[in-house]
Design a protein around this motif. Structure first.
Motif, PDB file in Angstrom:
ATOM      1  N   TYR A 118       1.143  -1.164  -0.038  1.00 33.42           N
ATOM      2  CA  TYR A 118       0.132   0.012   0.024  1.00 33.42           C
ATOM      3  C   TYR A 118       0.962   1.361  -0.108  1.00 33.42           C
ATOM      4  O   TYR A 118       1.964   1.374   0.666  1.00 33.42           O
ATOM      5  CB  TYR A 118      -0.753  -0.194   1.231  1.00 33.42           C
ATOM      6  CG  TYR A 118      -1.747   1.449   1.308  1.00 33.42           C
ATOM      7  CD1 TYR A 118      -2.917   1.572   0.930  1.00 33.42           C
ATOM      8  CD2 TYR A 118      -1.124   2.224   2.352  1.00 33.42           C
ATOM      9  CE1 TYR A 118      -3.540   2.758   0.995  1.00 33.42           C
ATOM     10  CE2 TYR A 118      -1.776   3.477   2.614  1.00 33.42           C
ATOM     11  CZ  TYR A 118      -2.978   3.663   1.967  1.00 33.42           C
ATOM     12  OH  TYR A 118      -3.861   4.933   2.160  1.00 33.42           O
ATOM     13  N   ALA A 119       0.711   2.014  -0.774  1.00 34.76           N
ATOM     14  CA  ALA A 119       1.228   3.524  -0.809  1.00 34.76           C
ATOM     15  C   ALA A 119       0.379   4.673  -1.251  1.00 34.76           C
ATOM     16  O   ALA A 119      -0.685   4.497  -1.876  1.00 34.76           O
ATOM     17  CB  ALA A 119       2.587   3.472  -1.973  1.00 34.76           C
ATOM     18  N   GLU A 120       0.883   5.906  -0.744  1.00 35.64           N
ATOM     19  CA  GLU A 120       0.109   7.116  -1.117  1.00 35.64           C
ATOM     20  C   GLU A 120       0.897   7.958  -1.790  1.00 35.64           C
ATOM     21  O   GLU A 120       2.090   8.100  -1.657  1.00 35.64           O
ATOM     22  CB  GLU A 120      -0.397   7.682   0.285  1.00 35.64           C
ATOM     23  CG  GLU A 120      -1.429   6.644   1.081  1.00 35.64           C
ATOM     24  CD  GLU A 120      -1.809   7.341   2.382  1.00 35.64           C
ATOM     25  OE1 GLU A 120      -1.081   8.828   2.679  1.00 35.64           O
ATOM     26  OE2 GLU A 120      -2.440   6.755   3.076  1.00 35.64           O
ATOM     27  N   LEU A 121       0.316   8.744  -2.815  1.00 37.79           N
ATOM     28  CA  LEU A 121       0.786   9.820  -3.324  1.00 37.79           C
ATOM     29  C   LEU A 121       1.032  10.922  -2.521  1.00 37.79           C
ATOM     30  O   LEU A 121       0.305  11.189  -1.524  1.00 37.79           O
ATOM     31  CB  LEU A 121      -0.069  10.182  -4.549  1.00 37.79           C
ATOM     32  CG  LEU A 121      -0.430   9.236  -5.804  1.00 37.79           C
ATOM     33  CD1 LEU A 121      -1.102  10.051  -6.783  1.00 37.79           C
ATOM     34  CD2 LEU A 121       0.811   8.776  -6.373  1.00 37.79           C
ATOM     35  N   LEU A 122       2.290  11.375  -2.280  1.00 41.52           N
ATOM     36  CA  LEU A 122       2.785  12.408  -1.300  1.00 41.52           C
ATOM     37  C   LEU A 122       1.823  14.005  -1.604  1.00 41.52           C
ATOM     38  O   LEU A 122       2.360  14.324  -2.752  1.00 41.52           O
ATOM     39  CB  LEU A 122       4.009  12.626  -1.187  1.00 41.52           C
ATOM     40  CG  LEU A 122       4.939  13.616  -0.348  1.00 41.52           C
ATOM     41  CD1 LEU A 122       4.355  13.320   0.995  1.00 41.52           C
ATOM     42  CD2 LEU A 122       6.326  13.837  -0.296  1.00 41.52           C
ATOM     43  N   GLU A 123       0.748  14.161  -0.809  1.00 42.32           N
ATOM     44  CA  GLU A 123       0.404  15.424  -1.007  1.00 42.32           C
ATOM     45  C   GLU A 123       1.217  16.648  -1.018  1.00 42.32           C
ATOM     46  O   GLU A 123       1.947  16.858  -0.082  1.00 42.32           O
ATOM     47  CB  GLU A 123      -0.700  15.543  -0.079  1.00 42.32           C
ATOM     48  CG  GLU A 123      -1.894  14.482  -0.614  1.00 42.32           C
ATOM     49  CD  GLU A 123      -3.265  14.502   0.502  1.00 42.32           C
ATOM     50  OE1 GLU A 123      -2.908  15.177   1.431  1.00 42.32           O
ATOM     51  OE2 GLU A 123      -4.138  14.177   0.072  1.00 42.32           O
ATOM     52  N   LYS A 124       0.817  17.535  -1.945  1.00 43.92           N
ATOM     53  CA  LYS A 124       1.531  18.840  -1.925  1.00 43.92           C
ATOM     54  C   LYS A 124       0.210  19.796  -1.741  1.00 43.92           C
ATOM     55  O   LYS A 124      -0.319  20.215  -0.540  1.00 43.92           O
ATOM     56  CB  LYS A 124       2.212  19.244  -2.996  1.00 43.92           C
ATOM     57  CG  LYS A 124       3.375  20.531  -2.964  1.00 43.92           C
ATOM     58  CD  LYS A 124       3.980  20.584  -4.060  1.00 43.92           C
ATOM     59  CE  LYS A 124       4.941  21.662  -4.104  1.00 43.92           C
ATOM     60  NZ  LYS A 124       5.865  22.018  -5.224  1.00 43.92           N
ATOM     61  N   ASN A 125      -0.102  20.361  -2.664  1.00 41.54           N
ATOM     62  CA  ASN A 125      -1.313  21.356  -2.880  1.00 41.54           C
ATOM     63  C   ASN A 125      -2.736  20.452  -2.371  1.00 41.54           C
ATOM     64  O   ASN A 125      -3.715  21.096  -1.958  1.00 41.54           O
ATOM     65  CB  ASN A 125      -1.651  22.193  -4.069  1.00 41.54           C
ATOM     66  CG  ASN A 125      -0.586  22.916  -4.406  1.00 41.54           C
ATOM     67  OD1 ASN A 125       0.191  23.530  -3.495  1.00 41.54           O
ATOM     68  ND2 ASN A 125      -0.406  23.489  -5.621  1.00 41.54           N
ATOM     69  N   ALA A 126      -2.708  19.112  -2.755  1.00 42.46           N
ATOM     70  CA  ALA A 126      -3.796  18.409  -2.476  1.00 42.46           C
ATOM     71  C   ALA A 126      -4.258  18.599  -1.053  1.00 42.46           C
ATOM     72  O   ALA A 126      -5.565  18.434  -0.869  1.00 42.46           O
ATOM     73  CB  ALA A 126      -3.645  16.984  -2.910  1.00 42.46           C
ATOM     74  N   ALA A 127      -3.322  18.514  -0.150  1.00 44.55           N
ATOM     75  CA  ALA A 127      -3.594  18.576   1.218  1.00 44.55           C
ATOM     76  C   ALA A 127      -4.485  19.913   1.520  1.00 44.55           C
ATOM     77  O   ALA A 127      -5.306  20.035   2.408  1.00 44.55           O
ATOM     78  CB  ALA A 127      -2.441  18.601   2.182  1.00 44.55           C
ATOM     79  N   PHE A 128      -4.189  20.918   0.841  1.00 41.01           N
ATOM     80  CA  PHE A 128      -4.910  22.217   0.975  1.00 41.01           C
ATOM     81  C   PHE A 128      -6.445  22.125   0.192  1.00 41.01           C
ATOM     82  O   PHE A 128      -7.183  22.656   1.000  1.00 41.01           O
ATOM     83  CB  PHE A 128      -4.196  23.433   0.666  1.00 41.01           C
ATOM     84  CG  PHE A 128      -2.919  23.829   1.367  1.00 41.01           C
ATOM     85  CD1 PHE A 128      -3.054  24.755   2.463  1.00 41.01           C
ATOM     86  CD2 PHE A 128      -1.830  23.666   1.416  1.00 41.01           C
ATOM     87  CE1 PHE A 128      -2.247  24.916   3.493  1.00 41.01           C
ATOM     88  CE2 PHE A 128      -0.587  23.667   1.857  1.00 41.01           C
ATOM     89  CZ  PHE A 128      -0.826  24.659   3.114  1.00 41.01           C
TER      90      PHE A 128
END
Length: 652
Positions: A540-550
């Motif tokens: 299992y892996a997640e794309l590392l959020e940048k602007n998505a977190a906002f």
């Protein structure tokens, strides 16, 4: 003003000619550029051809000849709005055009599909009524605005699940199963470098298009799609799916009646009409009485495509056969087949003879209406090779006629049997007295979780039939609208490798827990049919959020005060859309109603920077967000040499 990549590259090209195309103040001499483009100035054309970005966007190859799209470059130069707002004609104006120009620019008229070269990003994390009205999340990003949106992304929170539970992991093997949390369009492009042309079967239960809102068989957030945006949403994803699909692989798209014909035309344009295998009907329910026009539509459909040629064996089915093992053919199991022909002895005079068993001398007269499949001249050859048997040779054999003997090793060399397009209609669980497959999927989820955990799951029997018809053990199966992980559960139980992508939050409350139960040997769905006892693993892996977190923070804000807190943080961290006048937003946004405030704050975020790009992985601020194992996993995934690693470079 911040420029797009294409604008920057074009500027770089013309600036290489000194003051010929640029003033001392840095302003483009558009008239000079256009004039030389019209004349096909050799120096300027060569410079454009040598530029990688401009070559990709403005050059096509036709029969080994490069053709530069001069008119498209000129149109861009002639439209002031293009330089100010990138491809804003597609964001702000939808209507009648001729050669890309609107009615106030030309006298010729055609109807233009405004999003044909765009990307519908789509961005949902929750499947509920509240989010279903936030259609602005399904944002159109024009081709010329796509910057690094589709570059490889960094993976975070990497966990391996197996029979021993959870563990950290620093590498991925070619045989590992993979689950990704994140936007599926972006995730698919991150898979490209590793899995292009390797996926044997793709099944997707896409968001359905409905002419009017209904609850059944629907992702709750998608029913408000307009037709053009729905097609754009799928076009972007089908194009990258095609790249991932192996040459003899197949794509299965589950779709409702409302959208099926539109999607067929779109898919034909992507794969080619000659790559269309067929339309598979699927019975979904028993009839209903309260339906439009008094006609109950009780089917949905699967559109099936491939990249293969007609002669290739894209689908097939294995037939269960009874084989005998006898002393006269040790180590070669065999079965019985018909030894007669459909033609009469008049039609096949060479097959008009009485067959005699060489061992016993027993005679077997020919049937005048069904001659032997073998002739007088070829009988001895067939018999000596074991191809003909007689019932009086074996005590266990029933029947009164000679038979054709077919050895199992001969069957194994043959292509699989054909697949009929009614294979899914037959998926009726008779033990439930005629309740059809939609109910089966819901019941299977109910057995594993609370009934409200996930709605309208597809049944495992459906995916079993497709997986059996399209793959062999070890083949890779992909579902990038993963949902409750039915496809992945079936793949694991049938010893296929799988990849799944899901951006909804239920990936961690339904999808992953379901696969953990499969590893543990749960006995629902098809488990008993395939004698599933448990085993397997997945990463299992997640794309590392940048602007998505906002974006998520904006959506989760409950009032204006919380939005102001989020916006204050955004101003220091977020990458804003290059067209945004930030001061104007500050001065006006809080005068709007709450929902409009949310929409504006989402709109101004640069969608190219939703997640961190892999190219940024060695940036010190990025490395602090990763563990050493996660850093190594990313290097392994993208198959690059590890840099020298220091433990203090990374986060906890």
């Amino acid at each position: 003003m911040v420029e797009t990549i294409i604008l920057k590259e074009l500027r770089n090209v013309v600036e290489s000619f000194g003051n010929k195309y640029v003033t001392e103040d840095g302003v483009l001499k558009k008239d000079s550029i256009i004039s030389d483009l019209d004349k096909y100035n050799q120096d300027l054309i060569e410079a454009i051809l040598k530029n990688k970005v401009l070559n990709e966007n403005y050059v096509e190859s036709v029969i080994d000849t490069k053709i530069i799209k001069v008119e498209e470059i000129i149109q861009a130069l002639e439209q002031d709005e293009y330089w100010i707002n990138s491809y804003t004609k597609y964001a702000n104006k939808i209507g009648l055009t001729s050669n890309g120009r609107y009615l106030d620019e030309t006298s010729d008229i055609v109807l233009d599909f405004p999003y044909k070269d765009s990307v519908l990003k789509g961005g949902m994390t929750k499947e509920d009524e509240k989010n279903s009205n936030e259609s602005f999340l399904n944002e159109i990003i024009a081709k010329e605005e796509i910057d690094v949106l589709l570059d490889n992304k960094i993976f975070k929170n990497v966990i391996k699940y197996d029979k021993n539970g959870e563990s950290t992991i620093s590498e991925i093997k070619d045989t590992d199963n993979l689950i990704i949390k994140g936007n599926n369009l972006i995730a698919l492009h991150s898979l490209k470098s590793r899995y292009s042309n390797k996926i044997k079967m793709i099944y997707i239960d896409v968001p359905y298009y409905f002419k009017k809102r209904i609850s059944e068989d629907a992702f709750k957030y998608n029913s408000n799609f307009k037709l053009s945006t729905w097609l754009t949403f799928l076009k972007s994803r089908l194009e990258i799916a095609k790249q991932l699909l192996s040459t003899n692989g197949s794509l299965w798209i589950n779709i409702s009646d409302d959208g099926m014909h539109y999607l067929k035309v779109l898919s034909d344009s992507i794969f080619g009409a000659d790559k269309f295998l067929g339309t598979i009907p699927r019975k979904t329910r028993n009839g209903k009485s309260d339906v439009p026009f008094n006609m109950s539509q009780d089917f949905d459909w699967l559109l099936v495509y491939s990249k293969a040629s007609e002669k290739d064996e894209v689908v097939g089915r294995s037939v269960d056969r009874k084989y005998y093992t006898t002393d006269d053919f040790p180590g070669r199991p065999w079965r019985v087949a018909d030894l007669t022909s459909q033609r009469t002895i008049e039609e096949r005079p060479n097959s008009d003879f009485t067959m005699i068993n060489p061992k016993t001398g027993k005679k077997y007269p020919v049937n005048p209406k069904r001659s032997w499949a073998v002739t007088k001249d070829t009988f001895d050859e067939w018999y000596s090779n074991g191809g003909i048997g007689f019932p009086d040779d074996y005590e266990f054999m029933n029947g009164e006629r000679p038979f054709r003997r077919v050895f199992k090793d001969e069957d194994d060399k043959k292509k699989k049997s054909y697949v009929s397009t009614d294979l899914l209609i037959k998926l009726i669980d008779k033990s439930t007295k005629g309740n059809y497959v939609n109910k089966h999927g819901n019941d299977q989820i109910t057995e594993l979780f609370d009934r409200d955990s996930f709605g309208y799951a597809k049944p495992e029997q459906l995916l079993k039939a497709i997986v059996e018809a399209t793959t062999n053990e070890g083949d890779i199966v992909l579902d990038f609208f993963m949902g409750s992980a039915t496809t992945q559960a079936v793949a694991m139980k049938m010893n296929r490798q799988f990849i799944g992508v899901e951006q909804m939050d239920y990936i961690n409350t339904v999808s992953v827990p379901r696969l953990q139960k499969v590893i543990g040997g749960e006995q629902g769905g098809i488990s008993k049919d395939v004698n599933w006892q448990g085993s397997g693993s997945f990463i299992y892996a997640e794309l590392l959020e940048k602007n998505a977190a906002f974006v998520n923070a904006i959506l989760n804000a409950r009032n204006t005060e919380e939005l102001k807190v989020v916006f204050d943080k955004m101003k220091n961290i977020v990458d804003f859309d290059f067209r945004v006048d930030l001061q104007n937003v500050v001065n006006t946004v809080w005068d709007e109603d709450f929902e409009t405030q949310k929409k504006i704050l989402v709109d101004i975020i640069d969608k190219n920077q939703l997640y961190y790009n892999y190219s940024e992985i060695d940036d010190e601020e990025v490395k602090k967000q990763l563990s050493k194992e996660e850093y190594e996993f990313n290097k392994s995934f993208y198959s690059l040499e590890d840099n020298a690693l220091e433990d203090n470079d990374f986060g906890d």
